[in-house]
Design a protein around this motif. Structure first.
Motif, PDB file in Angstrom:
ATOM      1  N   ILE A 713       0.874  -1.165   0.000  1.00 54.79           N
ATOM      2  CA  ILE A 713       0.000   0.000   0.000  1.00 54.79           C
ATOM      3  C   ILE A 713       0.914   1.218   0.000  1.00 54.79           C
ATOM      4  N   VAL A 714       0.910   1.985  -1.094  1.00 56.72           N
ATOM      5  CA  VAL A 714       1.803   3.125  -1.249  1.00 56.72           C
ATOM      6  C   VAL A 714       0.945   4.382  -1.334  1.00 56.72           C
ATOM      7  N   VAL A 715       1.082   5.250  -0.341  1.00 53.24           N
ATOM      8  CA  VAL A 715       0.274   6.467  -0.283  1.00 53.24           C
ATOM      9  C   VAL A 715       1.171   7.664  -0.584  1.00 53.24           C
ATOM     10  N   ASN A 716       1.007   8.248  -1.762  1.00 49.79           N
ATOM     11  CA  ASN A 716       1.641   9.509  -2.120  1.00 49.79           C
ATOM     12  C   ASN A 716       0.591  10.613  -2.000  1.00 49.79           C
ATOM     13  N   TYR A 717       0.904  11.665  -1.312  1.00 51.06           N
ATOM     14  CA  TYR A 717      -0.102  12.703  -1.075  1.00 51.06           C
ATOM     15  C   TYR A 717      -0.711  13.236  -2.373  1.00 51.06           C
ATOM     16  N   PRO A 718       0.090  13.627  -3.388  1.00 51.84           N
ATOM     17  CA  PRO A 718      -0.535  14.184  -4.592  1.00 51.84           C
ATOM     18  C   PRO A 718      -1.410  13.171  -5.327  1.00 51.84           C
ATOM     19  N   ASP A 719      -1.098  11.887  -5.206  1.00 49.23           N
ATOM     20  CA  ASP A 719      -1.794  10.879  -5.992  1.00 49.23           C
ATOM     21  C   ASP A 719      -2.973  10.247  -5.275  1.00 49.23           C
ATOM     22  N   GLN A 720      -2.895  10.127  -3.946  1.00 50.06           N
ATOM     23  CA  GLN A 720      -3.949   9.431  -3.209  1.00 50.06           C
ATOM     24  C   GLN A 720      -4.756  10.340  -2.281  1.00 50.06           C
ATOM     25  N   ILE A 721      -4.181  11.380  -1.728  1.00 47.44           N
ATOM     26  CA  ILE A 721      -4.902  12.224  -0.778  1.00 47.44           C
ATOM     27  C   ILE A 721      -5.516  13.443  -1.464  1.00 47.44           C
ATOM     28  N   GLN A 722      -4.767  14.117  -2.313  1.00 45.13           N
ATOM     29  CA  GLN A 722      -5.341  15.285  -3.004  1.00 45.13           C
ATOM     30  C   GLN A 722      -6.607  14.942  -3.780  1.00 45.13           C
ATOM     31  N   PRO A 723      -6.695  13.781  -4.444  1.00 47.34           N
ATOM     32  CA  PRO A 723      -7.962  13.453  -5.123  1.00 47.34           C
ATOM     33  C   PRO A 723      -9.174  13.423  -4.197  1.00 47.34           C
ATOM     34  N   LEU A 724      -8.967  13.171  -2.905  1.00 49.33           N
ATOM     35  CA  LEU A 724     -10.099  13.210  -1.978  1.00 49.33           C
ATOM     36  C   LEU A 724     -10.637  14.629  -1.828  1.00 49.33           C
ATOM     37  N   TRP A 725      -9.738  15.619  -1.857  1.00 48.25           N
ATOM     38  CA  TRP A 725     -10.189  17.012  -1.749  1.00 48.25           C
ATOM     39  C   TRP A 725     -10.841  17.480  -3.060  1.00 48.25           C
ATOM     40  N   ASP A 726     -10.354  16.936  -4.184  1.00 50.88           N
ATOM     41  CA  ASP A 726     -10.861  17.379  -5.489  1.00 50.88           C
ATOM     42  C   ASP A 726     -12.080  16.603  -5.959  1.00 50.88           C
ATOM     43  N   LYS A 727     -12.404  15.489  -5.318  1.00 55.32           N
ATOM     44  CA  LYS A 727     -13.539  14.671  -5.737  1.00 55.32           C
ATOM     45  C   LYS A 727     -14.841  15.475  -5.645  1.00 55.32           C
ATOM     46  N   PRO A 728     -15.607  15.552  -6.733  1.00 55.24           N
ATOM     47  CA  PRO A 728     -16.881  16.288  -6.681  1.00 55.24           C
ATOM     48  C   PRO A 728     -17.822  15.682  -5.646  1.00 55.24           C
ATOM     49  N   ARG A 729     -18.310  16.509  -4.776  1.00 56.44           N
ATOM     50  CA  ARG A 729     -19.259  16.091  -3.742  1.00 56.44           C
ATOM     51  C   ARG A 729     -20.470  17.024  -3.861  1.00 56.44           C
ATOM     52  N   LEU A 730     -21.340  16.672  -4.786  1.00 51.55           N
ATOM     53  CA  LEU A 730     -22.459  17.525  -5.146  1.00 51.55           C
ATOM     54  C   LEU A 730     -23.742  17.027  -4.499  1.00 51.55           C
ATOM     55  N   VAL A 731     -24.547  17.958  -4.043  1.00 44.63           N
ATOM     56  CA  VAL A 731     -25.886  17.661  -3.542  1.00 44.63           C
ATOM     57  C   VAL A 731     -26.869  18.085  -4.617  1.00 44.63           C
ATOM     58  N   LEU A 732     -27.636  17.128  -5.136  1.00 47.40           N
ATOM     59  CA  LEU A 732     -28.544  17.405  -6.245  1.00 47.40           C
ATOM     60  C   LEU A 732     -29.957  17.640  -5.743  1.00 47.40           C
ATOM     61  N   ALA A 733     -30.623  18.562  -6.391  1.00 49.31           N
ATOM     62  CA  ALA A 733     -32.040  18.809  -6.104  1.00 49.31           C
ATOM     63  C   ALA A 733     -32.885  17.771  -6.817  1.00 49.31           C
ATOM     64  N   GLU A 734     -34.167  17.780  -6.533  1.00 48.98           N
ATOM     65  CA  GLU A 734     -35.061  16.793  -7.143  1.00 48.98           C
ATOM     66  C   GLU A 734     -35.062  16.897  -8.662  1.00 48.98           C
ATOM     67  N   ASP A 735     -34.865  18.094  -9.193  1.00 54.76           N
ATOM     68  CA  ASP A 735     -34.877  18.262 -10.644  1.00 54.76           C
ATOM     69  C   ASP A 735     -33.520  17.963 -11.274  1.00 54.76           C
ATOM     70  N   GLY A 736     -32.586  17.506 -10.463  1.00 54.28           N
ATOM     71  CA  GLY A 736     -31.275  17.156 -10.992  1.00 54.28           C
ATOM     72  C   GLY A 736     -30.283  18.285 -10.987  1.00 54.28           C
ATOM     73  N   SER A 737     -30.708  19.461 -10.615  1.00 53.28           N
ATOM     74  CA  SER A 737     -29.780  20.581 -10.550  1.00 53.28           C
ATOM     75  C   SER A 737     -28.903  20.467  -9.297  1.00 53.28           C
ATOM     76  N   ILE A 738     -27.845  21.210  -9.292  1.00 50.48           N
ATOM     77  CA  ILE A 738     -26.928  21.196  -8.164  1.00 50.48           C
ATOM     78  C   ILE A 738     -27.457  22.094  -7.071  1.00 50.48           C
ATOM     79  N   ALA A 739     -27.803  21.477  -5.949  1.00 45.45           N
ATOM     80  CA  ALA A 739     -28.296  22.255  -4.813  1.00 45.45           C
ATOM     81  C   ALA A 739     -27.134  22.783  -3.975  1.00 45.45           C
TER      82      ALA A 739
END
Length: 893
Positions: A713-739
């Protein structure tokens, strides 16, 4: 220093005769001595027929002629001019034959060291390095090789015949093993190189943690140089192997994993059962004298030259009782509560008159080498120099010159300067403290190694004891009796007999849930890869680390697990959230293929209670099953125990030895369902990291499916941790728009979704933007103190506040502004780092923000934004040191 004149040499010969006459049968040494050769004393018939070998060299001096002390532990240093001699009789008048000149020719500037003899008394082993080559770079100069001299055949040969193979590495410190093989210290790292290939890295000799070149570790080979095997896998140096009477190999080891320790270890001749043996605590201090060129007395004690590491040419003769002691002041059976022993309880000086090693003049001389005689006479063969002083020339006597004089009361009172040592070889009798010369002392001569060529009882042969099936898979076994055992104390509040009972405690109520196996990463030399030190990140102390996997800890704290063989690894105890709850075990372990290695538990770093050594220290707190044929109380009936077995041993015997996993996985296999329902399963899997691309996962898909000895298990910060901060975490409304956009690097950013300047949420910038550092901004904000920001006229800038001090000129006078007011000195406002390389628990505020919400203290509810698997990935990265990279070959050019 001025060299001795002929007058001084004449005075020296008179000095010796005067000394012998004054003392009669007692000589001039640290413990007395006999007469000189030809002085009328009958030669000892036992000694006369005893062949000896020794290494002689000129006293080491700098360019100004000043004496130099040998560099401590200078394993690959080259000091040409040494010569190996053999005498067929241990008397001054016996012919001395130069053996080593045969290799390179008379007058050649080679070096030779590390002399040892075969138990049969018919062969010698030593290390020798050929003369330097002109106009050749250092990395192309000759290496140290192992050589053998056969006394009966009068033949000299390099043990590894092939020039190509011999010159691949430095080989030193050879010793014969009981099975005819040769153990030696080497930078070859033959098995470690092969494992590097399995890790998709080039082959190289890993650098020592101490930063002084490739690590010397122990190897063995046949006496014809074939079948070279690596025995040990330390990340720092090992040297001076000795064969104990019971067949184990005792050797010196440097522990430089955030330590600076040098102590004695033992192992079996195949490298199994490698354990701490003596001196881990009392050998720590750099100022502590050390035992140089250790040998074994017939009674089993270690004996050698005892002196400071860098200061003196010679020292005292000292024996260490390593059998009954684990430290200078700690017996094998010692406990914390007992009355401390004297600081030097295990040490015994062998000289009847004191030899001074504190830098002052040693009135009774000094010793540079020794070896025991094994003829039952309790004698040593020693290199000893008498104490001499320099009496200056008499200015009132024309033509007078300085001369050497003995260290008598009269001359010592004059506080004269010490003269250079003048070494000879002597037989030293420990029973009556008498000496007799073998080689009369001579100016500018120094002896570093001595051996006797006499038959002696061979050591016991220890045959390998390994599981061949596991060995074929490159695996060994680690068995810890209980992680709750801390230096023989039960660290549980309930007691392990109660904690292991499922009727009393559920899995969630047990503090230790998993064992994390952590592997050292072999660091390449600069010629292979010259990576910047910034690759380590916020703390270089932990260097690079890889995680091998996780295994559940049984209810009694025991663990029995498969581990990869032939790698340096360490362990951490992990809780139910995947966070390390133990101190880092800053000490490398190893198992050889098919080996089962057992230890009792844990220990405090500063505790002097014996640990690591088999049979030393307190008994284990985990006595195991109280009887045979029945299960532990309230556990599955099928898991019946044998008396004394830990729960891990029971499980391994019935269900098989646990195999680690790259994920944290728990199933309740112990609770008897007739007593209560089984505990809920637990899983923190990389597969549960949402939307992660295979390249973003820290391990291979094959290891996700089935763990094996090559999984990492090789954890490089730019490759494994930064993607967690950049991962889209969107809350969608009922109509599919971004709430709502809960992407970490959107809120914690210097710009909003429209690109307008903003203060990063919580003064924490989690973007991967560049800055004036070798790390991306998010890493700097998380692990370094940074400055508070504010927006002024649409520009993001550092907050400046008055420090309370004012600007002054070079005379200290206040500088005034146009209005005549003092000009305040403005300073930035520091923002503390959010995380700590000390680990996940030391970064508790970060995880508290993710998992709890206090409306009075927080403006944003982060609960549920990062799931348990993502938090486990962050935790393990922090726990191993929060490095920026953990694979040096992933560092960008």
């Amino acid at each position: 220093m001025k060299q001795p004149s002929s007058t001084a040499a004449f005075e020296f010969s008179r000095l010796w005769l005067a000394c012998a006459a004054a003392l009669g049968v007692a000589g001039c040494g640290g413990g007395g001595g006999g007469g000189l050769s030809g002085g009328g004393q009958e030669p000892d018939p036992v000694v006369v027929d005893l062949p000896i070998a020794y290494i002689q060299r000129a006293l080491p001096r700098d360019e100004e002629g000043e004496l130099l002390a040998p560099q401590a532990f200078d394993r690959d240093g080259f000091l040409p001019g040494a010569r190996l001699f053999i005498k067929d009789r241990a008397t001054d008048d016996a012919l001395a034959t130069n053996i080593s000149d045969r290799a390179f020719g008379e007058g050649s500037e080679y070096d030779v060291k590390d002399l040892s003899a075969h138990p049969d008394g018919d062969r010698l082993l030593f290390a020798m390095r050929a003369p330097e080559l002109e106009d050749v770079d250092e990395d192309e100069q000759p290496s140290w090789n192992i050589w053998e001299y056969n006394l009966a055949l009068d033949s000299l040969r390099r043990v590894i015949d092939s020039d190509i193979l011999a010159e691949q590495a430095d080989d030193i410190n050879p010793r014969y093993l009981a099975d005819g093989r040769i153990v030696f210290a080497s930078t070859r790292q033959v098995r470690s190189r092969a494992i590097l290939l399995d890790d998709n890295k080039p082959q190289y000799a890993a650098e020592s943690e101490s930063g002084d070149g490739p690590a010397f570790v122990l190897h063995s080979m046949n006496d014809d140089g074939s079948d070279i095997r690596q025995l040990s896998y330390n990340q720092s140096h090992e040297w001076d192997p000795l064969l104990l009477d019971d067949g184990r190999v005792l050797f010196t080891r440097a522990d430089n994993y955030r330590n600076n320790r040098i102590s004695y270890y033992t192992m079996r001749p195949d490298g199994t059962d490698l354990r701490l043996h003596y001196g881990y605590h009392t050998r720590l201090d750099d100022e502590k004298p050390w035992l140089f060129n250790p040998e074994l007395l017939p009674d089993g004690r270690l004996v050698g030259i005892y002196k400071p590491r860098n200061d003196l040419l010679g020292g005292d003769m000292l024996a260490i009782n390593h059998t009954d002691y684990v430290e200078d002041n700690r017996a094998v059976t010692s406990t914390e509560e007992e009355t401390p022993l004297p600081e030097d309880a295990a040490l015994n000086t062998l000289t009847v008159l004191p030899v001074v090693i504190d830098g002052e003049i040693s009135r009774h001389g000094e010793f540079s080498a020794l070896t025991p005689l094994y003829d039952g006479t309790n004698r040593l063969l020693v290199s000893w120099s008498q104490c001499r002083l320099i009496e200056p020339a008499d200015p009132d006597v024309e033509g007078s010159d300085e001369r050497y004089v003995p260290c008598t009361d009269e001359y010592m009172a004059q506080e004269l300067e010490a003269a250079p040592p003048v070494y000879g070889l002597w037989v030293y009798n420990l029973d009556d403290n008498l000496q007799q010369p073998v080689i009369v002392p001579d100016e500018d001569v120094y002896y570093t190694d001595i051996v006797t060529l006499e038959p002696r009882a061979p050591a016991e042969y220890l045959a390998p004891e390994v599981d061949q099936e596991l060995a074929a898979d490159g695996l060994g076994v680690l068995h810890i009796r209980s992680v709750y055992d801390l230096d023989g104390e039960d660290t549980t509040t309930a007691g392990i007999e109660n904690l292991r009972d499922p009727a009393q405690f559920s899995a969630d109520e047990r503090p230790a849930r998993f064992l994390r196996l952590v592997k050292a990463v072999s660091e390449p030399p600069n010629e292979i890869l010259n990576f910047p030190g910034s690759a380590f990140g916020a703390s270089s102390a932990q260097r690079f680390k890889e995680i091998l996997g996780y295994v559940p800890i049984e209810p009694d704290g025991s663990v029995k697990t498969l581990v990869p063989a032939d790698v340096a690894f360490t362990v951490s105890v992990v809780d139910g959230a995947g966070r390390r709850i133990s101190d880092r075990h800053e000490h490398w372990l190893q198992v050889r293929p098919g080996e089962t290695f057992e230890c009792q538990g844990c220990h405090e770093d500063g505790s002097a209670i014996p640990h690591g050594r088999a049979g030393a220290g307190p008994e284990s707190i985990n006595a195991g099953a109280p009887t045979t044929g029945v299960p532990f109380p309230n556990t599955e009936p099928a898991l019946f125990a044998d008396m004394g077995e830990t729960m891990a041993e029971v499980y391994a015997r019935i269900a098989g030895i646990r195999r680690p996993s790259v994920d944290i996985v728990y199933e309740d296999e112990w609770t008897d369902p007739a007593v209560r329902p089984k505990d809920a399963p637990l899983s923190y899997a990389y597969a549960d990291v949402p939307d992660a691309e295979p390249a973003q996962l820290p391990t291979s898909e094959a290891c996700l499916a089935n763990w094996n000895a090559e999984c990492r298990i090789v954890v490089n910060y730019p490759d494994q941790i930064q993607p967690l901060w950049d991962k889209p975490r969107l809350v969608l409304a009922e109509d599919g728009s971004i709430a709502a956009d809960n992407t970490c690097s959107s809120c914690h950013s210097p710009a909003d979704v429209d690109g307008l300047v903003q203060i990063p949420a919580g003064q924490l910038d989690l973007t991967a933007s560049e800055n004036n550092s070798p790390h991306i901004t998010s890493y700097r904000n998380l692990l370094f103190t940074h400055n508070e920001l504010e927006v002024v006229d649409g520009v993001l800038q550092e907050v400046l506040i008055e420090s309370g001090e004012f600007e002054t000129d070079e005379d200290g006078e206040l500088i005034l502004d146009e209005a005549g007011n003092p000009i305040p000195i403005l300073v930035t406002v520091p923002v503390s780092r959010t995380m700590s390389p000390a680990g996940a628990w030391a970064s508790g505020s970060f995880f508290e923000t993710l998992n709890s919400f206090d409306a009075e203290q927080m403006t944003v509810d982060h609960r549920g934004l990062l799931n348990a698997a993502e938090q486990k990935l962050i935790s393990e990265w922090l726990d191993i040191g929060a490095q920026y990279y953990n694979n040096p070959f992933d560092v960008p050019d």
